[in-house]
Design an enzyme around this catalytic site. Structure first.
Site, mmCIF file in Angstrom:
data_model
loop_
_atom_site.group_PDB
_atom_site.id
_atom_site.type_symbol
_atom_site.label_atom_id
_atom_site.label_comp_id
_atom_site.label_asym_id
_atom_site.label_seq_id
_atom_site.Cartn_x
_atom_site.Cartn_y
_atom_site.Cartn_z
ATOM 1 N N SER A 94 54.232 47.661 5.070
ATOM 2 C CA SER A 94 53.267 47.188 6.062
ATOM 3 C C SER A 94 51.881 47.307 5.449
ATOM 4 O O SER A 94 51.628 48.169 4.601
ATOM 5 C CB SER A 94 53.365 48.028 7.332
ATOM 6 N N ASP A 99 54.264 41.672 15.533
ATOM 7 C CA ASP A 99 54.070 42.723 16.521
ATOM 8 C C ASP A 99 53.097 42.315 17.615
ATOM 9 O O ASP A 99 53.339 42.568 18.798
ATOM 10 C CB ASP A 99 53.521 43.985 15.833
ATOM 11 N N ARG A 108 38.058 50.780 12.297
ATOM 12 C CA ARG A 108 38.516 51.038 13.666
ATOM 13 C C ARG A 108 37.407 51.196 14.699
ATOM 14 O O ARG A 108 37.499 50.621 15.790
ATOM 15 C CB ARG A 108 39.440 52.259 13.692
ATOM 16 N N ASP A 153 45.379 55.586 13.714
ATOM 17 C CA ASP A 153 44.567 54.515 14.285
ATOM 18 C C ASP A 153 44.456 54.602 15.798
ATOM 19 O O ASP A 153 43.424 54.279 16.367
ATOM 20 C CB ASP A 153 45.122 53.160 13.846
#
Lengths: 430, 430, 430, 430
Positions: A192, A31, A112, A141
């Site tokens: 994932s 990605d 994050r 996120d």
């Protein structure tokens, strides 16, 4: 007039033409490679990639760097902030017994705000005018990262290609092939993952159906299943100072090192796997499988020690503070001022959380079996207190009489009304 | 004038001469046998023993009855309220995810108000003027029982011989021998136990020293240690209706039967052992070892199902309600009106807690692996919601902007002050 | 064996013969004069009186001193800690918006821990082995003072003559006459008062009957009744720094001086009278009339300013923190560690509570009419935010969609079940 | 690809061409007249106007009806739901002591869910496919109304012209003139108002600047200023049954009538004016002036009565429940399931809130001066309790010892550590 309903929005999202230089958060995965190409194509801007190391189990920052340069990044930076992550972020989670909705110790939400902070600092240093990231438009996120960027540097724009483009998995692979991006991972991997030193998150496939039993054999990245874990218990001893782990099994080390040492041990013993249906910020539910081996051990240990040195009033109220802390942390509110206020409470409460805790690791269980602290309220003074000659055997009855007085009165009043009599006729005990 | 400081107290504690007939809570153990003799000797009153069956693992009510009559009780009653215990008390604990300070599902505190209620009813029926029990003057149970008696029947007196006499263990045994009480248990057994269908409490010996590792082999009464548990997982499926377990592995049965069936299975898998340092009502800490195999499974299952059908706002707030419920329940406040108010909240929240939960039992672990409910908010509508064509990918950014707005403003204001500038110069995102 | 039920108590209450020197908290009132004589008679010990000045409206420390020496005190000390009271105790109350059960700003509970601390320090310095005070056995103050003494100096004994002797009002007066104590106040005064710079408490007579309207004309000591207050409003401007009042009407002064200046002004305007039915620590209710003129103005002002500079999340949670603070303060838990943790939260939250507040005083009302702060989140940036061209008019709908999503899902799920259909058939908005 | 960022949103907002028939919430004011014309012009759909009567002070439903028909509505409906508003919405607020951030009793947020519900019912009955309202894109009301519509009838579209069009005040007036809309109010009126039987909200002009003193003379619609209110107090007696007002001054009447009767009396006495800086849902602050005369009196009365019949534990916890209730109500979460759970708690707690309360109204003040209830815990039994012969004078000391035990232990442990000694050397009291 209604034609372009959202046209006049002065959005924080960048539009093509607005961006000269962009910092792209870059893991090196498929990605992020596609994003690099896609941004170049659609925004025609210079791209600096930034790979942030939070002590990931799974990824390789230097591999990522190589790929980024190959795909056209003007420079490829690596920020190694794993120690800072432990010392400024994870530590707060430990002191707050961080746990979102039952067994999730917040590895991703903790990472994050630090990633966003590093991205902002990089953007300012590099003179970039935007930050790009690979978050989808469905998850938490993006809230954590966009929110942090808007807070820390409101003049920066955000590019979130995955939110913006309309490619499905097939199209992405097609796009990758067309743009010369190597696809070396199995494309049809069903799960994932997100990970850092504090834990691994897995999503996708049958995990997304709460009615199905997740297949741990395929999902778990580092943690043993209990079936395969050794049948011999192991004791881990953690020492704390003011709420912070400072030694493992008698050896002083940094928090980062404690976590790094404890992770494989706890993982071998199958400790710290959580299957959690959680409430996302948007109010949608999702199920995830979490591996947080060291986190589970450290927070159990911390909780037990904290309880030992705190009063009943403190312990009841702390659980409320901790719950709020975890909801804020998960909820992208790291920079919300309430968080600072909670942290001040938590720091004060942790001033006396010093001592040693033994945790027994075995077949997926992590049980605190012994605790000691100089601040213990459970001390020998109590032994004396419990001895023959002292007072409370006789103090008990008067205490009980007053302690339960209001419930006696309330009960008597209610029943007096029900029976049409006066409270005084029923009266209270004696 | 100071000579008899507590002389004028109109205490709820009986004094010799005040009591004609007494209901003695009688387990059949050594202490209760001694009490029977001692009360007869010191209070010279008629004694009716009452043995309350809450589904104990360990004791035998009919054995108790025989002993009581032999030792001079005028009659020996047995109240079998195990089903009522499940249906009126345990059920409240399940709905409230009852957990005091980490892994203790409140078996003893739940039983006390029912025992007290049955004792009061018996006293009223038998025309007794006092209730006697074997609680010490140091613990919680006297608060629970005396408090309940004073609330339900304030005219009744209480006799608590153990609180009153000054015998140590040695003297008790001496007293027993002198009064013809058979001592068939090993006298130097180091631990004391309390138990009912919902769990077993063990205290004493090394358990009382939080720095020592408890010896499970000697302590545990019904639960396997993980080391000896089978290495093959077993799935228990529990079905709930409005928060109440109604079926186990597909078979409809009463709550009592579900617990009774689940206990040995979970115990075999070593599930539900907790070592807990807890805060007593008096503010003193004590450590206990708890075995609550079925309780652990049922509450984990309930919690997971409840979370599935509740919103994020509900889930956060419920944890606060549950914590308060557990503190009140442990804290002898079963008849406190706040408890009723909490229960009303809890009943309403549980109206939609219907569905099935699969719990995997293995080597001391009990993990929820699948959940389903017609009230699930995690439904296929969300699958649609998550599909390609729908809205939220684009709604996200505006949401994030507003959701994080106040933290942006607060951050900007603070930094404007720090830098001596105006808020407007820093401004917020766009 | 039951004969002396409380005999073996090692009580903190002194017994005659145990005390050589005693520090007596001495107001100079009739009760304290009687206590002095009574302790001398019953304990035959040396007595040092201690009169603590917390800025009382009503009493005269030097008059008290004279009396004490005359009645046989070996020395008569006066501790003037009014500034300390403001700076270390009252200030905490302001930052916590201290309010117990509606309009009572905790003047008495705030004073007790300081009085106890000064008494302990005095006892240590004077080599006394006991502290005596005039609290009754029914109220809160004995809990606050005895609790503080046991915490700070567990070796000291306590003498509480009023709790111990069995004299009614008549007997007290008789005793006074017999022992040469001058009775210069009207003996049949119906109310009792406690006061310090932060407020005056009145109890007794019709105040004790919640169904009767209290007669303010007779009760109020310093505050005007609204009927007699001027009909012209007055504006008081208070400036705060980090939550602490630092200036009144533009003039910088100490907190003590601000309170001292504001009290008569607010009292003239009839501000700060509260009739409160409150829950005592023992679970009993009592009604009191409180005069807290300056307290009412300062806490209203503080609350308004705090709200201006805090986020919505902060404001909601702070109200919970403040409530707990007030319950602990009232509840004799000044030295409970939870109090320190709450204060750490409160201090952090107050770091930005700087600015000016205008309060309009008129006929019993005190309304905040203007507020300003450099930390205001309500700033000109918001004006811009509210202008024509900006973003939120369009961001609103997407925000609303996500913000209300979980309630939509929950509603849809519930109604799908009720109607026997699937959630997906009803679906959510679009 | 980025060109139409929100293009693919399946929004709940209607687009021209999608709507055949629309229910327009119509007050009859200038804005609603312009909306009617504007929707016809831009959406070319049939319009049914709906004027909802919640007992407004200021508006005239029948006047509105006439205007609507004249401006082209196909029909003009009036829903008179003022009694329902009192009985189903306001009553919940009273039981919850509804108060958002200090003195605002939630008149507007309470009305919105009912207005939305009536609009949805009307749309379903009339076969309309959209609902139109006049909320701006900046405020709370759009969240309340849109959220309720999406929840109750997710298939309906929403038209919010004011959010959509880009007209300023000048342009609106221009538009009105061009479309034959009569402008009979003074156009430059500085304030905007919203009102119903439960209160009036005023915003705009100097109210929006928190640093400026609002000009009550110009702002207040029904309430006297204290200066002009009579200087003679008036007592209002309210009787409650299970938390619901059932009689005023001895006369039984409906809740609606009680409010309607009480409003002018309280307003005459200047009661219930609040200047409030509040946090909007979006995290933005706004200042409003509220007039809620009857609301202020009824909630003060309710609170006092509730406190009288509830225990200390109940009173502390209820304040937390009430705060959450008010935040949810204000926050557009009327249909959030947590609200139902809170209401269940609140209903249970209110079962005993029956009795009479006297409130003294005078010059802007409303003080509760007398309370009585058959459920009072403050009963004559307590008088007995307080008499000479009873117990607590002696029970006090043992109670205090145990009640403060944990703080003693914590203090001792902490100081033992500080001084390097053992806890046992310092020990606890006796």
């Amino acid at each position: 007039m209604k034609a372009k309903p959202y046209h006049r929005i002065t959005s924080y999202e960048a539009e093509p033409g607005q961006v000269k230089k962009c910092v792209l958060l870059f893991s090196g995965g498929l990605d992020s490679c596609i994003m690099l190409k896609w941004i170049k194509e659609h925004y025609e801007c210079e791209i600096v990639t930034l790979t942030v190391n939070l002590g990931q189990f799974l990824e390789d920052a230097h591999e990522a760097k190589k790929k980024a340069l190959m795909l056209g990044a003007s420079s490829a930076l690596v920020a190694d902030v794993a120690e800072e992550f432990a010392d400024e972020y994870v530590v707060r989670c430990i002191k707050a017994n961080g746990d979102y909705q039952g067994g999730y110790h917040l590895s991703t939400p903790l990472g994050r705000p630090l990633i966003a902070k590093v991205a902002v600092e990089t953007a300012l240093k590099e003179g970039a005018d935007a930050i790009a990231h690979g978050c989808t438009g469905k998850g938490n996120d993006q809230v954590r990262i966009d929110g942090a960027i808007m807070t820390l540097a409101p003049h920066l724009k955000v590019i979130a290609p995955v939110r913006e483009w309309s490619m499905g998995r097939e199209e992405e692979i097609e796009y990758a092939k067309e743009h010369g991006i190597e696809i070396n991972r199995t494309v049809d991997k069903p799960y994932s993952h997100d990970d850092n030193i504090w834990g691994i998150t897995s999503e996708g496939a049958e995990i997304e159906d709460p009615g199905k039993v997740p297949c741990f054999e395929k999902i778990l990245k580092v943690t043993n299943s209990p079936e395969n874990a050794p049948n011999d218990a192991e004791i881990a001893e953690i020492e704390f100072e003011k709420g912070v782990p400072v030694a493992l099994n008698g050896e002083k080390m940094s928090l980062y090192d404690i976590i790094a040492c404890l992770n494989p041990v706890a993982a071998m013993h199958a400790v710290g796997v959580t299957v959690l249906i959680e409430d996302r910020i948007f109010g949608v539910k999702v199920r995830g499988v979490y591996e947080n081996p060291a986190a589970t051990v450290l927070i159990k240990a911390h909780k037990a020690l904290e309880k030992l040195v705190s009063t009943r009033d403190e312990n009841e109220f702390k659980s409320l503070i901790d719950t709020k802390w975890s909801y804020l942390c998960y909820g992208a509110k790291w920079y919300e001022p309430l968080m600072e206020n909670l942290n001040a409470f938590i720091d004060k409460a942790n001033e006396k959380v010093s001592g040693k805790v033994k945790v027994k690791l075995l077949k997926g269980t992590a049980g605190v079996v012994a605790v000691e602290s100089p601040y213990s309220i459970f001390s020998e003074a109590l032994a004396t207190f419990n001895a023959e000659e002292e007072f409370n055997q006789n103090a008990a009855a008067p205490f009980i009489q007053l302690y339960t007085l209001s419930q006696q009165l309330a009960y008597a009043a209610k029943h007096a009304v029900m029976e049409g009599s006066d409270l005084d006729e029923k009266a209270v005990a004696n």
